[in-house]
Write a protein that holds these residues in place. Structure first.
Motif, PDB file in Angstrom:
ATOM      1  N   UNK A 107      13.397   0.420  -0.832  1.00 10.05           N
ATOM      2  CA  UNK A 107      13.268   1.880  -0.729  1.00 10.05           C
ATOM      3  C   UNK A 107      13.163   2.295   0.742  1.00 10.05           C
ATOM      4  N   UNK A 108      13.793   3.383   1.093  1.00 13.31           N
ATOM      5  CA  UNK A 108      13.782   3.821   2.493  1.00 13.31           C
ATOM      6  C   UNK A 108      12.417   4.390   2.863  1.00 13.31           C
ATOM      7  N   UNK A 109      12.050   4.181   4.131  1.00 15.05           N
ATOM      8  CA  UNK A 109      10.804   4.726   4.648  1.00 15.05           C
ATOM      9  C   UNK A 109       9.566   3.967   4.244  1.00 15.05           C
ATOM     10  N   UNK A 110       9.704   2.802   3.630  1.00 13.89           N
ATOM     11  CA  UNK A 110       8.541   2.069   3.156  1.00 13.89           C
ATOM     12  C   UNK A 110       8.214   0.886   4.071  1.00 13.89           C
ATOM     13  N   UNK A 111       9.221   0.201   4.573  1.00 12.41           N
ATOM     14  CA  UNK A 111       8.973  -1.008   5.357  1.00 12.41           C
ATOM     15  C   UNK A 111       8.625  -0.621   6.784  1.00 12.41           C
ATOM     16  N   UNK A 112       7.495  -1.104   7.250  1.00 10.95           N
ATOM     17  CA  UNK A 112       7.032  -0.826   8.602  1.00 10.95           C
ATOM     18  C   UNK A 112       8.039  -1.406   9.596  1.00 10.95           C
ATOM     19  N   UNK A 113       8.485  -0.591  10.532  1.00  8.54           N
ATOM     20  CA  UNK A 113       9.409  -1.071  11.558  1.00  8.54           C
ATOM     21  C   UNK A 113      10.860  -0.868  11.225  1.00  8.54           C
ATOM     22  N   UNK A 114      11.179  -0.615   9.972  1.00  7.93           N
ATOM     23  CA  UNK A 114      12.584  -0.499   9.576  1.00  7.93           C
ATOM     24  C   UNK A 114      13.066   0.946   9.624  1.00  7.93           C
ATOM     25  N   UNK A 138       0.821  -1.214   0.000  1.00 11.36           N
ATOM     26  CA  UNK A 138       0.000   0.000   0.000  1.00 11.36           C
ATOM     27  C   UNK A 138       0.853   1.261   0.000  1.00 11.36           C
ATOM     28  N   UNK A 139       1.896   1.275   0.823  1.00  9.80           N
ATOM     29  CA  UNK A 139       2.758   2.457   0.886  1.00  9.80           C
ATOM     30  C   UNK A 139       3.486   2.700  -0.432  1.00  9.80           C
ATOM     31  N   UNK A 166       4.638   5.937  -4.606  1.00  7.14           N
ATOM     32  CA  UNK A 166       5.357   5.914  -5.882  1.00  7.14           C
ATOM     33  C   UNK A 166       4.537   5.382  -7.051  1.00  7.14           C
ATOM     34  N   UNK A 167       3.287   4.979  -6.788  1.00  7.36           N
ATOM     35  CA  UNK A 167       2.451   4.366  -7.822  1.00  7.36           C
ATOM     36  C   UNK A 167       3.140   3.141  -8.432  1.00  7.36           C
ATOM     37  N   UNK A 168       3.755   2.350  -7.562  1.00  6.47           N
ATOM     38  CA  UNK A 168       4.512   1.169  -7.987  1.00  6.47           C
ATOM     39  C   UNK A 168       3.869  -0.074  -7.395  1.00  6.47           C
ATOM     40  N   UNK A 169       3.773  -1.115  -8.205  1.00  6.78           N
ATOM     41  CA  UNK A 169       3.366  -2.428  -7.701  1.00  6.78           C
ATOM     42  C   UNK A 169       4.629  -3.287  -7.697  1.00  6.78           C
TER      43      UNK A 169
END
Length: 196
Positions: free
Chosen positions: A188-195, A83-84, A89-92
């Motif tokens: 990508x930075x800032x995308x993974x929850x908790x990282x 979702x993030x 980024x409109x990326x799948x």
């Protein structure tokens, strides 16, 4: 990123992080054989039961581990990342990268959870050493399986427990390895929850 996308990203990160912590705590409660009659445990069980009950029919426990909770945590992490990425980024993302990033994020969530619960236990042992508060009892039950092996490694220090220092060192080493793995996987930075 526009204001709406930023607000959506914030809400998704907050909600996914909160639910991810609940699912990880559910796994740890069962792993530590914690008191399920504790009111906080009851809240965690009620919050995680709706998706876990049907999953347990399909995913059996392996060697006493609540694998359904682990799979649910991985799915929550993956959904948050997908979702993030789409909002920001409109990326799948391809499924392999999503799985790798979710595993790395889940590992980080575990290390951070242990770090903060151990800190909370230490602070509360100084401020309220004889407290029987349900939250403190639960923290102790969750942390004990991690702390006990390190206590056995260290000699008795006359009432001073230095085992958290060793645990924090191991947690920090694991976080370095996880962050290097994340960098190597092109996450990508800032995308993974908790990282973050």
């Amino acid at each position: 990123m526009g204001a709406l996308a930023e607000v959506l990203s914030y809400l998704i990160t907050t909600l996914v992080s909160f639910y991810l912590i609940l699912v990880i705590l559910r796994f740890l409660l069962q792993l530590a054989r914690a008191d399920f009659y504790n009111p906080i445990s009851q809240f965690i069980v009620k919050a995680t039961n709706p998706p876990l009950k049907p999953m347990r029919r399909i995913i059996p426990s392996i060697a006493g581990l609540d694998t359904a909770s682990l799979v649910l945590a991985l799915l929550v992490q993956a959904a948050g990342i997908a979702l993030l990425l789409f909002i920001s980024y409109r990326v799948i993302v391809n499924p392999t990268s999503l799985l790798i990033w979710s595993l790395l994020g889940l590992a980080t969530a575990f290390t951070k959870l242990f770090f903060f619960t151990i800190i909370a236990t230490i602070v509360c042992s100084w401020l309220a050493p004889q407290s029987r508060h349900p939250a403190l009892m639960l923290l102790h039950q969750i942390n004990e399986p991690v702390m006990a092996p390190f206590r056995r490694l260290l000699p008795s220090m006359g009432g001073l427990d230095l085992s958290p220092i060793l645990v924090f060192m191991v947690i920090h080493v694991l976080e370095i390895l996880i962050h290097n793995g994340a960098h190597a996987s092109g996450m990508p930075t800032g995308i993974v929850i908790g990282l973050n």
